[in-house]
Scaffold this motif. Structure first.
Motif, PDB file in Angstrom:
ATOM      1  N   ARG A  61      37.932-124.604  26.563  1.00  0.00           N
ATOM      2  CA  ARG A  61      39.145-124.855  26.809  1.00  0.00           C
ATOM      3  C   ARG A  61      40.065-125.513  25.608  1.00  0.00           C
ATOM      4  O   ARG A  61      39.673-125.622  24.984  1.00  0.00           O
ATOM      5  CB  ARG A  61      39.133-125.912  28.210  1.00  0.00           C
ATOM      6  N   PRO A  62      41.423-124.753  25.813  1.00  0.00           N
ATOM      7  CA  PRO A  62      42.890-125.073  25.194  1.00  0.00           C
ATOM      8  C   PRO A  62      42.914-126.537  24.305  1.00  0.00           C
ATOM      9  O   PRO A  62      42.962-126.449  25.813  1.00  0.00           O
ATOM     10  CB  PRO A  62      43.417-124.244  25.162  1.00  0.00           C
ATOM     11  N   ASP A  63      43.309-126.949  23.739  1.00  0.00           N
ATOM     12  CA  ASP A  63      44.096-127.928  23.879  1.00  0.00           C
ATOM     13  C   ASP A  63      45.326-128.059  24.286  1.00  0.00           C
ATOM     14  O   ASP A  63      46.147-128.262  23.241  1.00  0.00           O
ATOM     15  CB  ASP A  63      44.103-128.461  22.285  1.00  0.00           C
ATOM     16  N   PHE A  97      27.295-116.608  32.645  1.00  0.00           N
ATOM     17  CA  PHE A  97      27.991-115.924  33.479  1.00  0.00           C
ATOM     18  C   PHE A  97      29.028-116.054  32.849  1.00  0.00           C
ATOM     19  O   PHE A  97      29.608-114.881  33.267  1.00  0.00           O
ATOM     20  CB  PHE A  97      27.986-117.200  34.857  1.00  0.00           C
ATOM     21  N   PHE A  98      29.458-116.723  32.031  1.00  0.00           N
ATOM     22  CA  PHE A  98      30.946-116.347  31.683  1.00  0.00           C
ATOM     23  C   PHE A  98      31.311-114.933  30.602  1.00  0.00           C
ATOM     24  O   PHE A  98      32.101-114.249  30.471  1.00  0.00           O
ATOM     25  CB  PHE A  98      31.574-117.701  30.392  1.00  0.00           C
ATOM     26  N   GLU A  99      30.335-114.877  29.819  1.00  0.00           N
ATOM     27  CA  GLU A  99      29.837-114.011  28.985  1.00  0.00           C
ATOM     28  C   GLU A  99      29.785-112.674  29.752  1.00  0.00           C
ATOM     29  O   GLU A  99      31.089-110.633  29.602  1.00  0.00           O
ATOM     30  CB  GLU A  99      28.516-113.804  27.863  1.00  0.00           C
ATOM     31  N   HIS A 100      28.824-112.391  30.718  1.00  0.00           N
ATOM     32  CA  HIS A 100      28.928-110.981  32.197  1.00  0.00           C
ATOM     33  C   HIS A 100      30.366-111.363  32.782  1.00  0.00           C
ATOM     34  O   HIS A 100      31.275-109.749  33.057  1.00  0.00           O
ATOM     35  CB  HIS A 100      28.192-111.947  33.002  1.00  0.00           C
ATOM     36  N   PHE A 101      30.904-112.848  32.923  1.00  0.00           N
ATOM     37  CA  PHE A 101      32.692-112.069  33.610  1.00  0.00           C
ATOM     38  C   PHE A 101      33.619-111.267  32.505  1.00  0.00           C
ATOM     39  O   PHE A 101      34.163-110.417  32.849  1.00  0.00           O
ATOM     40  CB  PHE A 101      32.887-113.568  34.060  1.00  0.00           C
ATOM     41  N   ILE A 102      33.858-111.536  31.348  1.00  0.00           N
ATOM     42  CA  ILE A 102      34.568-111.110  30.173  1.00  0.00           C
ATOM     43  C   ILE A 102      33.872-109.449  29.929  1.00  0.00           C
ATOM     44  O   ILE A 102      34.613-108.600  30.140  1.00  0.00           O
ATOM     45  CB  ILE A 102      34.398-111.653  29.083  1.00  0.00           C
ATOM     46  N   ILE A 130      34.812-124.178  31.940  1.00  0.00           N
ATOM     47  CA  ILE A 130      34.365-126.177  31.768  1.00  0.00           C
ATOM     48  C   ILE A 130      33.362-125.432  32.534  1.00  0.00           C
ATOM     49  O   ILE A 130      33.424-125.400  34.283  1.00  0.00           O
ATOM     50  CB  ILE A 130      35.626-125.916  31.769  1.00  0.00           C
ATOM     51  N   GLY A 131      32.524-126.246  31.421  1.00  0.00           N
ATOM     52  CA  GLY A 131      30.983-126.026  32.074  1.00  0.00           C
ATOM     53  C   GLY A 131      30.717-124.991  33.359  1.00  0.00           C
ATOM     54  O   GLY A 131      30.459-123.734  31.943  1.00  0.00           O
ATOM     55  N   ASN A 132      29.831-124.457  34.671  1.00  0.00           N
ATOM     56  CA  ASN A 132      29.297-123.651  35.019  1.00  0.00           C
ATOM     57  C   ASN A 132      30.649-122.651  35.988  1.00  0.00           C
ATOM     58  O   ASN A 132      30.642-121.231  35.962  1.00  0.00           O
ATOM     59  CB  ASN A 132      28.182-123.747  36.039  1.00  0.00           C
ATOM     60  N   ASP A 133      31.702-123.444  35.210  1.00  0.00           N
ATOM     61  CA  ASP A 133      32.862-123.505  35.651  1.00  0.00           C
ATOM     62  C   ASP A 133      33.951-121.887  34.752  1.00  0.00           C
ATOM     63  O   ASP A 133      33.983-122.706  33.879  1.00  0.00           O
ATOM     64  CB  ASP A 133      33.786-124.057  36.706  1.00  0.00           C
ATOM     65  N   ILE A 134      34.471-120.841  36.145  1.00  0.00           N
ATOM     66  CA  ILE A 134      35.957-119.886  34.962  1.00  0.00           C
ATOM     67  C   ILE A 134      36.810-120.323  35.521  1.00  0.00           C
ATOM     68  O   ILE A 134      37.230-120.289  36.191  1.00  0.00           O
ATOM     69  CB  ILE A 134      35.696-118.620  35.254  1.00  0.00           C
TER      70      ILE A 134
END
Length: 211
Positions: free
Chosen positions: A140-142, A2-7, A57-61
């Motif tokens: 997620r960045p530190d 899902f993240f790749e599709h969103f990007i 983060i997990g299944n969320d953007i």
């Protein structure tokens, strides 16, 4: 996936003409609309840029905002995107957004991929001409806060930020005893308004078919 599709959807949307000021003004106060309707000159504007960053983060953007410390200035205590004024050593405004994001919250520039830029936005009170850059990180960045510039890091899920319930009209203090009403994104008790909300409004309009 899902993240790749969103990007990929953002990249496609950025390849088309941007919604521009019409979308920005949907989240503007009447005072701001009146300012922009006048003869506002940007010839002495201070170039600056911000970073609209997405990461999974997990299944969320998620995306990140910062809350500015209270100080004697027009943006005291406000919630904004990481970023700031262009410095002489910055080769371009992309570099400004990445440098400021690193200085303010520790986002490592080499781990960010920039997808493109939204429409510039002039901010009359501070005379900044803001270029918003859209980027992503695969994780997620530190985050590391610079307390002189940031009071708090605010991480918000995209689905919450762009939900119908997030859109509200709220009252804001802009000076001693002066308040105005303006549209805002209200999520988890955080109120995002002003220039940041206007930037988000254009982004939301640009990707509305993908949300």
């Amino acid at each position: 996936m899902f993240f790749e599709h969103f990007i990929a959807s953002i990249s496609e949307a950025l390849s088309r003409p941007l919604p521009g000021m019409q979308a920005q003004l949907r989240m503007s106060s009447m005072k701001r609309i009146q300012e922009l309707a006048g003869t506002v000159s940007t010839s002495k504007a201070k170039p600056s840029s911000v970073l609209l960053l997405f990461y999974p983060i997990g299944n969320d953007i998620y995306t990140i905002f910062i809350q500015r410390p209270d100080y004697e200035g027009v943006h005291s205590g406000q919630i904004s995107l990481p970023g700031g004024k262009r410095e002489p050593d910055d080769s371009n405004l992309t570099e400004t957004a990445l440098r400021e994001s690193y200085e303010e919250v520790g986002i490592i520039p080499e781990k960010i991929r920039i997808l493109g830029k939204l429409s510039d936005l002039y901010i009359p009170p501070s005379r900044f001409l803001v270029s918003p850059f859209v980027g992503y990180s695969t994780q997620r960045p530190d985050f590391i806060i610079d307390p002189s510039e940031v009071d708090e890091i605010i991480e918000i899920k995209i689905r919450d930020l762009f939900s119908d319930t997030a859109l509200q009209v709220t009252k804001h203090r802009i000076g001693l005893g002066i308040h105005i009403k303006a549209p805002a994104f209200v999520v988890n008790g955080y109120v995002i308004w002003g220039a940041t909300a206007m930037i988000l409004s254009e982004f939301k309009e640009m990707i509305k078919e993908y949300l």
